[in-house]
Design an enzyme around this catalytic site. Structure first.
Site, PDB file in Angstrom:
ATOM      1  CG  HIS A 198      21.193  72.660  54.854  1.00 26.65           C
ATOM      2  ND1 HIS A 198      21.591  73.568  53.897  1.00 26.65           N
ATOM      3  CD2 HIS A 198      20.712  73.371  55.891  1.00 26.65           C
ATOM      4  CE1 HIS A 198      21.356  74.786  54.352  1.00 26.65           C
ATOM      5  NE2 HIS A 198      20.832  74.696  55.555  1.00 26.65           N
ATOM      6  CB  VAL A 200      22.017  74.912  50.018  1.00 29.52           C
ATOM      7  CG1 VAL A 200      21.443  76.197  50.556  1.00 29.52           C
ATOM      8  CG2 VAL A 200      23.107  74.376  50.944  1.00 29.52           C
ATOM      9  CE  LYS A 201      25.231  70.084  52.216  1.00 30.60           C
ATOM     10  NZ  LYS A 201      25.106  71.453  52.785  1.00 30.60           N
ATOM     11  CG  ASN A 202      23.457  67.707  44.818  1.00 30.54           C
ATOM     12  OD1 ASN A 202      23.867  68.824  45.105  1.00 30.54           O
ATOM     13  ND2 ASN A 202      24.117  66.892  44.015  1.00 30.54           N
ATOM     14  CG  LEU A 203      17.426  64.019  47.907  1.00 32.05           C
ATOM     15  CD1 LEU A 203      17.104  63.281  46.603  1.00 32.05           C
ATOM     16  CD2 LEU A 203      17.617  63.014  49.007  1.00 32.05           C
TER      17      LEU A 203
END
Ligand SMILES: Cc1ncc(COP(=O)(O)O)c(C=O)c1O
Length: 408
Positions: A198, A200-203
């Site tokens: 998603h 906002v996720k790290n990747l």
């Protein structure tokens, strides 16, 4: 310093010009939905995670939902998870028709209480769903041992369940891409790990997710059954269609079957294209996240501040979010602190509001039965944490927090 420089957004995706060029190349390629770029991303993920099976989907929610479906978990079954999670973990259980069983976190922890989870097991339990909150590893080893102890009472309802012979550990690893578990990137004791990509996720693929696993019965599981399970996940992700859209398009290959009434959860090539370059530079991104965490730890002293990643040992988290706790704070003081940070241009957040506090769960679950989760939530504030944060922004957050709590 210019006040505008001190604005600190809560999150900013890490997208560079090479990522944009990859997406544009996909747009120009003549094929934009599921196809060769998704396959390339799946191969890269298998290599990175060191697992034999990865299926990319349009979200982690879809991944958890489809694993439950593919395992044939439904009405009459029970699935155990934690109150301290995003609604996705619980919603997929409800969608399956299985009974949702919520347990508390361990005292002073963001993670499921393994003892409470073990105590909630019944002969109807088909899955345990721990959550690697913030990338912190949940105690899958304890949960796996508890699930193993249920073998004698386990009643399988299909060949996949027969192969596991016990409740599965379906790890919500939405936050945990890049976490290390005793030196490995996928927890040995989790049967399935589900990641989120998603925004906002790290990747990130903007929206996206992946299911990763080694085998239904661990390494060396029966190959045909493994292949059948993967095929079932892929079928479920595309309306049960026997050929994907790309295969169906090739000349003379139009005919296909709908084998089961599946869902529509596939990842597109455009999405996968966004992440391939991010994966190549991921080690540097994790290092930057870790460096920011170190600054927060140094600048915000105990005992007022309680840091999330101190003493995690050899299990390195993915440093996905920074859930700081403020000793002695209640909900009112915590909310006032977030307002004070906002007045200084800093966007903070709360992870998570325990599920019983939401309308959709309130009637079935009472927050009074989850005192640890309540305690943690009331004193928690999530600080900005992403590679693009500058040292000046991090210093501004630290200085602001110190001033607000009266340390400076
Ligand atoms: C703990 C947890 N699980 C699952 C999800 C769902 O991920 P997705 O948005 O990829 O479905 C999230 C999303 O933020 C999450 O925080």
């Amino acid at each position: 310093m210019n006040r505008a420089n001190l604005e600190v957004p809560f999150n900013r995706p890490d997208v560079d010009e090479a990522d944009i060029a990859r997406v544009v190349a996909t747009l120009r390629s003549g094929w934009i939905t599921t196809g060769p770029v998704v396959r390339e991303f799946e191969t890269a993920l298998k290599r990175y995670l060191a697992v034999s099976r990865v299926v990319c989907l349009n979200s982690a929610t879809a991944g958890m939902e489809l694993v439950l479906r593919a395992l044939g978990i439904g009405p009459g079954d029970e699935v155990i998870t934690t109150v301290y999670t995003y609604a996705a973990t619980a919603n997929v259980v409800r969608h399956s028709g299985a009974r949702l069983v919520l347990v508390d976190t361990a005292p002073g922890s963001f993670l499921i209480d393994p003892q409470a989870a073990a105590a909630a097991l019944t002969p109807r339990t088909k899955a345990l769903m721990p959550v690697d909150f913030a990338g912190l590893p949940a105690d899958c080893t304890h949960l796996r041992a508890a699930a193993d102890a249920c073998r004698a009472d386990f009643v399988p309802s299909n060949a996949f369940q027969e192969a596991t012979g016990r409740p599965v550990i379906l790890l919500d690893a939405a936050h945990a891409f890049g976490s290390l578990y005793a030196g490995e990137r996928v927890a040995r004791d989790a049967d399935f790990s589900v990641y989120s990509f998603h925004a906002v996720k790290n990747l990130t693929t903007a929206e996206g997710g992946a299911v990763a696993w080694r085998g239904l019965t661990g390494e060396g599981s029966e190959v045909e059954l493994e292949a059948e399970f993967e095929r079932r996940l892929r079928l479920l992700a595309l309306h049960g269609q026997s050929k994907d859209a790309l295969a169906k398009m090739s000349a003379g290959s139009w005919e296909y079957d709908i084998e089961i009434s599946g869902y529509k959860h596939n990842m597109t090539d455009m999405q996968a294209a966004l992440a391939i370059g991010q994966l190549e530079r991921y080690a540097a991104q994790l290092a930057r996240r870790r460096e920011i965490c170190r600054r927060y730890e140094e600048g915000l002293p105990e005992p007022v501040f309680v840091h999330p990643f101190v003493g995690v040992g050899e299990d390195l988290p993915s440093f996905h979010i920074y859930p700081l706790r403020l000793r002695g704070f209640d909900e009112t003081r915590r909310n006032a602190l977030i307002a004070s940070l906002a007045a200084r241009g800093i966007a903070a957040n709360v992870h998570f509001k325990p599920l019983p506090l939401f309308t959709a769960f309130r009637d079935e679950f009472d927050i009074k039965n989850y005192p640890n989760a309540w305690e943690t939530y009331s004193s928690e504030v999530t600080l900005p944490l992403y590679p693009a944060l500058t040292d000046e922004q991090v210093e501004h957050v630290i200085r602001s927090l110190r001033t607000i709590v009266g340390l400076d």
